[in-house]
Design an enzyme around this catalytic site. Structure first.
Site, PDB file in Angstrom:
ATOM      1  N   ILE A  12       0.894  -1.337   0.245  1.00  0.00           N
ATOM      2  CA  ILE A  12      -0.063  -0.073   0.022  1.00  0.00           C
ATOM      3  C   ILE A  12       0.929   1.182   0.020  1.00  0.00           C
ATOM      4  O   ILE A  12       0.581   2.187  -0.642  1.00  0.00           O
ATOM      5  CB  ILE A  12      -0.806  -0.149   1.249  1.00  0.00           C
ATOM      6  CG1 ILE A  12      -1.939   1.187   1.092  1.00  0.00           C
ATOM      7  CG2 ILE A  12      -0.200  -0.013   2.483  1.00  0.00           C
ATOM      8  CD1 ILE A  12      -2.795   1.171  -0.368  1.00  0.00           C
ATOM      9  N   GLU A  67      -7.837  -1.686   5.031  1.00  0.00           N
ATOM     10  CA  GLU A  67      -8.051  -2.409   6.427  1.00  0.00           C
ATOM     11  C   GLU A  67      -6.586  -3.274   6.735  1.00  0.00           C
ATOM     12  O   GLU A  67      -6.212  -3.686   5.370  1.00  0.00           O
ATOM     13  CB  GLU A  67      -9.324  -3.038   6.631  1.00  0.00           C
ATOM     14  CG  GLU A  67      -9.714  -3.814   5.503  1.00  0.00           C
ATOM     15  CD  GLU A  67      -8.733  -5.295   4.925  1.00  0.00           C
ATOM     16  OE1 GLU A  67      -8.298  -5.830   5.965  1.00  0.00           O
ATOM     17  OE2 GLU A  67      -8.564  -5.422   3.839  1.00  0.00           O
ATOM     18  N   GLY A 102      -5.913  -6.810   0.509  1.00  0.00           N
ATOM     19  CA  GLY A 102      -6.550  -5.979   1.301  1.00  0.00           C
ATOM     20  C   GLY A 102      -5.603  -4.497   1.464  1.00  0.00           C
ATOM     21  O   GLY A 102      -4.579  -4.229   0.546  1.00  0.00           O
ATOM     22  N   GLU A 103      -5.409  -3.963   2.613  1.00  0.00           N
ATOM     23  CA  GLU A 103      -4.566  -2.693   2.969  1.00  0.00           C
ATOM     24  C   GLU A 103      -5.064  -1.661   2.189  1.00  0.00           C
ATOM     25  O   GLU A 103      -4.566  -0.413   2.573  1.00  0.00           O
ATOM     26  CB  GLU A 103      -3.012  -3.032   2.457  1.00  0.00           C
ATOM     27  CG  GLU A 103      -2.410  -4.410   3.209  1.00  0.00           C
ATOM     28  CD  GLU A 103      -1.006  -4.498   2.640  1.00  0.00           C
ATOM     29  OE1 GLU A 103      -0.472  -3.372   1.843  1.00  0.00           O
ATOM     30  OE2 GLU A 103      -0.402  -5.385   2.991  1.00  0.00           O
ATOM     31  N   GLY A 104      -5.989  -1.798   1.299  1.00  0.00           N
ATOM     32  CA  GLY A 104      -6.437  -0.491   0.568  1.00  0.00           C
ATOM     33  C   GLY A 104      -5.612  -0.412  -0.903  1.00  0.00           C
ATOM     34  O   GLY A 104      -5.937   0.532  -1.658  1.00  0.00           O
TER      35      GLY A 104
END
Length: 347
Positions: free
Chosen positions: A91, A175, A315-317
């Site tokens: 990210i 997230e 995830g992580e954005g």
């Protein structure tokens, strides 16, 4: 949302030097962004402005992770948050290349980050809004109290508000939390018509034995949720990071600010937010279609057209960060592309 300028905006898009609809989903993105930015205006905006896009990564731990249903132990949540703050995660790479502001919110990891890396306590990209040292194991008891749900919604609203007041007019949610696909799956199974087996997937890559255990544990949590409203279901099977995202979605809508939604877990938080206030949907754009079970239903339920389909499951954005250039492209064609009249093109 006030849609009174929708026709004017659509006419502006249709009059660009292209066949009708030739830019596909980008035209819908431009329409939505222009409509959002036309709220409280006397007329449809002539220019879409994307200012200080900011990625908010909400992090929290989950008691259900103790049951061995993830590829990694709970300590990895804290380790990855440290990696975020050190600038070493995927990210960070995608935010850097796309000039995205980055913040990570500790919503309730097992321990504060300074326990692992003392010098990160005052890191400028860290926001501490802890609801506890991870949730309880939702397969055995409620994940959190109703008071923690209320406080989590307030905390989420607070971080969205402060980010918007600092100059951002586009939020992006990501997230981090070992076990949070289980929580998101349980929320979806409890609040939608879907059966548990259609909501539970492989997460970041569990094996078949872990998947079988995960299905059983999610079903145990969901069995306590019959007849409960969305906030009560958040208390039973939610996550600290998920409830704060819900609060942030609600506040973004109140402040008429769009949110670029990442993958499955963020989309489930978005789904819950729409159950609390259906108008939040007007301010959501969806970045990508993930590999996780249940994501297809969430997208269809929210009538969302994701911008990317890259097989992502990190995830992580990351999906939201990768999709931002498409929003910028939509704004640019709306702002700069000639009309048939101005270009002297006859059709």
């Amino acid at each position: 949302m006030d849609c009174s300028f929708s026709a004017d905006i659509q006419t502006r898009i249709d009059n660009k030097t292209k066949p009708l609809g030739a830019l596909g989903v980008l035209e819908k993105v431009a329409l939505q962004l222009a409509l959002i930015q036309s709220q409280d205006q006397a007329q449809a905006v002539e220019e879409i402005v994307i200012r200080k896009p900011t990625m908010l990564v909400f992090a929290g731990d989950h008691g259900v992770a103790k049951e061995g249903i993830s590829i990694a132990p709970s300590e990895v949540t804290q380790q990855m948050v440290a990696n975020f703050l050190a600038g070493g995660a995927a990210i960070n790479c995608f935010c850097d290349v796309n000039q995205i502001e980055f913040k990570v919110i500790d919503c309730g990891m097992l321990a504060p980050i300074e326990v692992m890396v003392p010098e990160f306590k005052s890191h400028p990209n860290l926001i501490e809004q802890r609801l506890g040292n991870g949730t309880a194991n939702f397969s055995k008891q409620a994940a959190m109290s109703s008071e923690q749900v209320a406080l989590g919604l307030e905390y989420g609203a607070r971080v969205a508000q402060s980010t918007i007041y600092s100059g951002s007019n586009l939020l992006m949610f990501g997230e981090m939390g070992i076990g949070n696909t289980s929580s998101a799956s349980a929320l979806l199974a409890a609040l939608s018509p879907l059966e548990v087996n259609h909501c539970v997937g492989l997460g970041t890559g569990i094996n078949s034995e872990q998947l079988s255990r995960k299905l059983k544990l999610v079903a145990q949590g969901v069995s306590r949720c019959r007849g409960l409203d969305a906030k009560a279901v958040l208390s039973q099977v939610g996550g600290f990071e998920i409830v704060q995202m819900v609060g942030a979605f609600l506040e973004a809508k109140r402040l008429k600010t769009p949110v670029l939604v990442d993958g499955f877990i963020v989309s489930v938080a978005a789904y819950v937010a729409t159950l609390l206030d259906e108008e939040t949907r007007d301010y959501m754009l969806f970045a990508h279609r993930s590999e996780e079970n249940g994501h297809k239903f969430v997208l269809e339920s929210l009538k969302a057209e994701p911008l990317l389909d890259l097989g992502l499951r990190l995830g992580e954005g990351t999906g939201a960060a990768l999709a931002l250039p498409l929003l910028k492209a939509a704004a640019q064609f709306y702002n700069k592309m000639a009309s048939f009249e101005s270009a002297g093109v006859t059709v």
